[in-house]
Design a protein around this motif. Structure first.
Motif, PDB file in Angstrom:
ATOM      1  N   HIS A 117      -9.103   7.050 -31.526  1.00  0.00           N
ATOM      2  CA  HIS A 117      -7.920   7.453 -30.785  1.00  0.00           C
ATOM      3  C   HIS A 117      -7.922   8.939 -30.440  1.00  0.00           C
TER       4      HIS A 117
ATOM      5  N   HIS B  43      -2.802   1.260 -33.712  1.00  0.00           N
ATOM      6  CA  HIS B  43      -2.316   0.439 -32.596  1.00  0.00           C
ATOM      7  C   HIS B  43      -3.436  -0.354 -31.933  1.00  0.00           C
ATOM      8  N   HIS B  44      -4.656  -0.058 -32.302  1.00  0.00           N
ATOM      9  CA  HIS B  44      -5.751  -0.897 -31.805  1.00  0.00           C
ATOM     10  C   HIS B  44      -5.946  -2.117 -32.688  1.00  0.00           C
TER      11      HIS B  44
HETATM   12 CU   LIG Z   1      -5.464   4.533 -29.127  1.00  0.00          CU
END
Ligand SMILES: [Cu+2]
Ligand code: HEA
Ligand code: HEA
Ligand code: CUA
Lengths: 227, 586, 228
Positions: B279, B328-329
């Protein structure tokens, strides 16, 4: 150089809000090739380039070990029995002693640095030599323990216990090895009187790296051996 | 070391040695930050053609599954069968498409090229803090690229586990049949990490220690702010990837079991480590483009950037938050659902600094005197396309909605709106804007505008319909959508996308022509063709070795003083004294 | 406007779709706001002879407003999402029907516990790629994987859950409409990932009874796979 008294007030402005500055400005930037007012004196950087660079390298290293330690903790926290049944305990007493050896090498490295700061060449060489020696002993003891552990049947392939142990401690060992080699190079240079009380960046950098390697060890020891 | 840095940094007269360097030291093993920047640019552009051609292969397969791709009949089995792709090769193709685009196109160009080229020039330094390290950074990066490409030629084919390389698929050869390809992928990325490490150390040290007199942190151009933040992100994120890659390699080659459940390992550990890096990495791709857009919008609106400090602080906020959103992945990965909730909240929060930036860009346009040059068009496209990509991120941030759209083309649409609509338009803007400084010649505006409009249209034609596919449930990373009954009605959309993608590829040709034609035959550029304020425009185009003659520039004000009152011109270079009576007193 | 979401046949699917549309309208409005403002500015403030740009470094009040407003919207969205998420993923209701779904390269193995309701007994039945469930009943799916990570995706039921080797993950759904639906694999799992799919047969109650009777003829009980 005329000193900073004239220009200092300009520097203190935020530089963003022109309204804070008298709005009288030369008519055109092109025509206004006036000699600029004497520039504010530039301060010595707080930390020199070399040491700043080294600090950042150490930050990288810390995150690298952070990743490995994270992996270790994932397994350690999830485990009910650690070591898993059938796996050997890690050598305790020997490693306590070895920890003492490595930590004292941190002290001798400090000594070496203090020596060269006072221009004491032989103090520097002694300090470096002892540090390298202690580092080498640490590695030798660890190597011996590894041989015993492997005989015992603990290898890289023995599940997560073996994988994390050898990877983490091995990575640290490789770092110590690298640091010892670097120490030897510095030692060789100091034997040729390469460093002076004012200029000994090489020793400083090597010292920072050594401190990192030494300081990392108690963390690993605490988590991998004792916890 | 310390002494030399100071000497280089002061505004005192420093005699620059103009020794003649031979061909090798000027063009190949150069330690000059500008040449290294150009080298990164060429590396990135070359790789972009490769990555783009791979993308077109993906598109062909998706629109007309298992048909012959024109011109590819020479590719041997088992990769292609008489020009038609096999499923394993398809996986390798999108894996390498993403790997190349992210690691060898966007990073080398935005961070490698513009970081190197701009940092010393915009802060008023003669070179980077560690020029030799800088050269090594390029060469290690280039070697890493060669190694990555070599993976296509090993038995078993190239890595085929996606750019995210989820273990255990990638950890055991039997699962994919890929052996050395995956190892090479790991090794190449470890090397790339070392290259980036050397770059980041240089960027951070240079920005902290070597700013020209008067160049305070809050007088730095925003693009320098962005590169500074990106360097910190890279410095702290890449080692985590390196450690994960090392563990993956050990699992593959030494028999450890970090990610293999059979030996007690944990597959989700890979995902956590990868996304902990991944991220921040995606913000590495977007932040420099945000910086570029801020420069370009301010210069061509002839207005100070709206809320300079908010712009800098919001980038810092994005960088901080980027460390706590990686989950969030992994909403559907089997991670604890309560943990997913906290990742959702942090992900939503990260949209707030992006909102600040977006509205401040609009604020910059308000009341301006806007010149629609090519760099400006790309900068504006960056803003609007980034907004689309960012807004689609909100869908995925909402955990329940992500249940449906996770691993569908909605994600693919998001990816491309942020990395193409964002980063690549940022790249085009940066190239068009700094070309005069990079190469001493102007790019052709007409060709530039043709390229812009065609790219803008084809880009939206390619990637907007992917939202429709995603909402229809079309999974990503599938080789043949026709295998699914519920996807067959969507197939015309796939065909439309592919046609647009082919157009998108073809309309890059004007850009290539413009680039090379201008390189050799473009109009000679003046020192400051855009009437901009920042320091690089006070150096000759292209700047000589050492950047400025005998004296370094001295900074008297912020970078965005456009149309200030009391000045007849509509700009006020940073080197211009704001207090003329003091100058007179001198 | 958005008829392209596949038909929803799940009890909680409506919540997912509601949030989807809510975000769709919020982001749609934001996009229009940003785009219209931008185009208006581009037109109004295009370069014209003799006009100078406004010299302004920003406006703190405005900046605070456009920080706070999105922040509020996003926090509210988070809260609304959280409620649905917990219902769907954290608190599975007691199951009427239990099945075990095991993924492997490149198939779904569906295991039914049989009349005794217990897995791992002799009356278990394993079918490849066929999941038979009754309509209107809570189905609890125990997800496992034999090799790599796959993802159990029921587009029409708004269910997606990765299967992870070495773990058992519980998912659930309650279908509201009988029919036959595809079960694609949504996580890259190797060269056969594309085309790895099964079928979900949602039977009306009577049809389901017949199916159970055919499978377990010895059993007198109709609800063959009644949970504990
Ligand atoms: Cu991300
Ligand atoms: C440059 C790269 C980049 C950038 C900047 C972003 C930005 C964001 N991304 Fe994205 N993302 C990727 C690259 C990027 N992403 C990639 C490559 C993947 C896929 C990886 C893979 O699996 O292969 C991915 C995947 C991804 C996922 C995982 C999806 C899944 O696999 O299921 C999620 C989930 O939350 C997400 C969210 C976000 C969010 C919330 C932002 C935010 O930062 C966006 C913020 C911006 C805005 C919101 C727009 C501007 C704001 C306004 C105009 C204000 C008003 C707004 C509101 C009131 C809503 N991204
Ligand atoms: C910076 C990042 C970046 C960029 C720029 C692109 C650019 C493009 N991408 Fe890619 N893409 C990703 C990052 C990127 N992508 C990532 C991270 C994934 C996820 C991978 C995964 O799942 O693991 C992905 C996945 C991905 C998929 C999904 C594959 C799948 O899931 O099965 C698709 C499908 O359409 C696609 C298409 C395209 C297209 C058509 C372009 C086009 O924009 C390309 C256009 C450019 C060119 C064509 C090059 C220019 C060419 C010339 C100048 C030469 C002249 C041209 C001709 C002669 C034709 N990409
Ligand atoms: Cu199984 Cu994809």
């Amino acid at each position: 150089m005329a000193g900073g008294t004239v220009a200092d007030p300009v520097l203190d402005e935020s530089g963003l809000h022109l309204t804070e500055v008298p709005p009288v400005v030369p008519p055109s930037p092109h025509e206004a090739d006036l000699p600029p007012p004497s520039p504010p004196p530039r301060k010595e950087p707080f930390v020199s380039n070399a040491r700043l660079g080294m600090l950042m390298f150490l930050a990288f290293e810390a995150m690298f070990f952070g990743g490995l330690l994270g992996a270790f903790l994932v397994f350690r926290l999830a485990a009910v029995h650690w070591p898993p049944p059938g796996q050997p305990y890690l050598p305790g007493v020997v490693t306590w002693i070895n920890t003492g050896i490595l930590l004292s090498s941190g002290v001798t490295m400090r000594r070496a640095l203090r020596a060269i700061r006072d221009g004491n060449q032989s103090g520097l060489m002694n300090g470096l030599g002892v540090t390298a020696l202690l580092g080498a002993i640490f590695l030798a003891v660890q190597g011996g323990e590894w041989v015993r552990l492997v005989r015992y049947g603990l290898t890289l392939t023995s599940g997560t216990y073996g994988s994390t142990f050898y990877t983490l401690i091995g990575c640290h060992g490789v770092h110590v090895l690298g640091a010892v080699v670097w120490l030897l190079v510095i030692l060789l240079q100091s034997a040729r009187y390469r460093f002076t009380a004012r200029d000994h960046v090489g020793v400083q950098l090597c010292g920072m790296y050594w401190t990192f390697v030494v300081g990392l060890w108690p963390v690993l020891f605490g988590l991998v051996y004792l916890y | 070391m310390a002494e030399s840095a100071v000497a280089v940094g002061t505004g005192q007269a420093v005699h620059v040695h103009h020794e003649e360097l031979g061909f090798w030291r000027t063009y190949v093993f150069s330690t000059d930050h500008k040449m290294i920047g150009r080298q990164f640019l060429f590396l990135g552009l070359f790789m972009m053609i490769l990555g783009g051609l791979l993308a077109l292969m993906i598109r062909w397969q998706l629109a007309w599954p298992e048909t012959q791709i024109p011109g590819l009949r020479w590719v041997p089995e088992p990769f292609m069968y008489d020009g038609a792709m096999g499923p394993e090769f398809y996986n390798a193709v999108f894996t390498m498409h993403a790997t190349i685009m992210i690691f060898f196109v966007v990073m080398p160009i935005l961070v490698g090229c513009f970081g190197n080229f701009l940092i010393p020039l915009m802060i008023g330094a003669r070179d980077m803090a560690f020029p030799v390290l800088n050269m090594l950074s390029f060469w290690v990066g280039a070697v890493s690229g060669v190694i990555m490409l070599a993976g296509f030629f090993v038995p078993g084919g190239h890595a085929a586990g996606g750019w995210t390389a989820y273990a255990p698929l990638t950890a055991v050869t039997q699962y994919t049949g890929v052996n050395w390809g995956q190892n090479i992928w790991c090794i190449s990325l470890i090397l790339l990490g070392i290259s980036s490490l050397m770059g980041s150390i240089n960027y951070i040290t240079t920005i902290i220690n070597m700013r020209a007199p008067g160049m305070t942190f809050f007088r730095l151009p925003l693009v320098i702010w962005s590169l500074f933040i990106v360097a910190i992100l890279l410095l702290l994120a890449l080692p985590v990837l390196t450690s994960a890659l090392a563990m993956l390699l050990f699992d593959r080659m030494l028999g450890t079991s970090f990610f293999l459940p059979a030996g007690g390992g944990e597959p989700l550990l890979w995902q956590h480590l990868f996304w902990f890096f991944g991220h921040p990495e995606v913000y590495v791709l977007i932040l420099p483009a945000m910086g570029v857009a801020s420069e370009v919008l301010s210069v061509f609106a002839r207005k100070p950037i709206f809320g300079y400090r908010a712009m800098a602080y919001s980038m810092i906020a994005i960088a901080f938050l980027s460390w706590i959103v990686w989950g969030h992945h992994m909403f559907q990965s089997g991670m604890n659902p309560a943990l997913a909730t906290s990742f959702m909240v942090s992900t939503m929060v990260i949209a707030v600094p992006s909102a600040i930036k977006t509205f401040n860009w609009l604020g910059t346009l308000w009341g301006g005197s806007i010149r629609f040059t090519t760099p400006m068009l790309h900068g504006l496209a960056f803003v609007s396309m980034f907004v689309i990509g960012g807004l689609s991120g909100i869908f995925m941030a909402s955990t329940p909605v992500d249940i449906f759209i996770h691993d569908t083309y909605f994600i693919v649409a998001h990816i491309h709106y942020v990395v193409f609509g964002g980063s690549v338009f940022g790249i085009f803007a940066a190239i068009a804007y700094w070309f005069p400084k990079l190469f001493g010649r102007m790019m052709n505006e007409t060709l530039g505008k043709i390229h812009f409009w065609l790219t803008f249209l084809a880009f939206n034609g390619t990637f907007f319909p992917m939202h429709i596919l995603g909402v229809g449930g079309h999974m990503r990373r599938i080789y043949n959508p026709m295998q699914y009954e519920f996807l067959q009605p969507l197939q015309p959309v796939n065909v439309f996308i592919t046609v647009s993608a082919l157009v998108l590829g073809i309309v890059q040709i004007p850009f290539v022509i413009n680039f090379f034609w201008s390189l050799f035959a473009g109009k000679k550029a003046e020192r400051n063709p855009w009437q901009a304020n920042t320091l690089e425009w006070t150096a000759p185009s292209p700047p000589p070795h050492g950047n400025w003659g005998d004296t370094l520039p001295v900074v008297y004000g912020g970078p965005y003083e456009y149309s200030p009152p009391g000045v007849s011109e509509d700009y006020l270079p940073q080197t211009q004294s704001r207090v003329p009576h003091l100058a007179a007193a001198h | 406007m958005l008829s392209w979401l596949p038909e929803n046949v799940s009890t909680y699917g409506g919540e997912v779709d509601f949030l989807f549309y809510l975000i769709y309208y919020i982001t749609g409005a934001t996009f229009i706001l940003v785009t219209v403002t931008m185009l208006a500015f581009l037109f109004l403030y295009r370069r014209r002879e003799g006009r100078r740009a406004i010299y302004s470094h920003g406006n703190t009040t405005l900046e605070i407003i456009w920080t706070i407003v999105p922040a509020i919207i996003l926090v509210v969205l988070s809260f609304m999402s959280q409620a649905s998420w917990a219902r769907i993923k954290s608190h599975a209701p007691p199951g009427d029907v239990e099945v075990q779904v095991t993924s492997k390269q490149f198939n779904w193995e569906m295991t039914y516990p049989g009349p005794d309701g217990k897995f791992g007994t002799a009356d278990d039945l394993t079918l490849e790629n066929q999941l038979h469930v009754p309509v209107g009943k809570v189905v609890r799916v125990h997800l496992r994987s034999k090799d790599v990570i796959h993802s159990f995706f029921l587009p029409n039921l708004r269910l997606k859950q990765d299967t992870v080797p070495g773990r058992e993950i519980l998912a659930w759904f309650q279908a509201t409409k009988a029919g036959t639906y595809e079960i694609p694999c949504a996580e890259l799992c190797g060269f056969g990932h594309s085309g790895m799919k099964g079928w979900l047969y949602v039977h009306p109650a009577d049809e389901y009874e017949t199916w159970v009777k055919e499978r377990w003829p010895s059993s007198s009980q109709g609800e063959g796979s009644k949970g504990s």
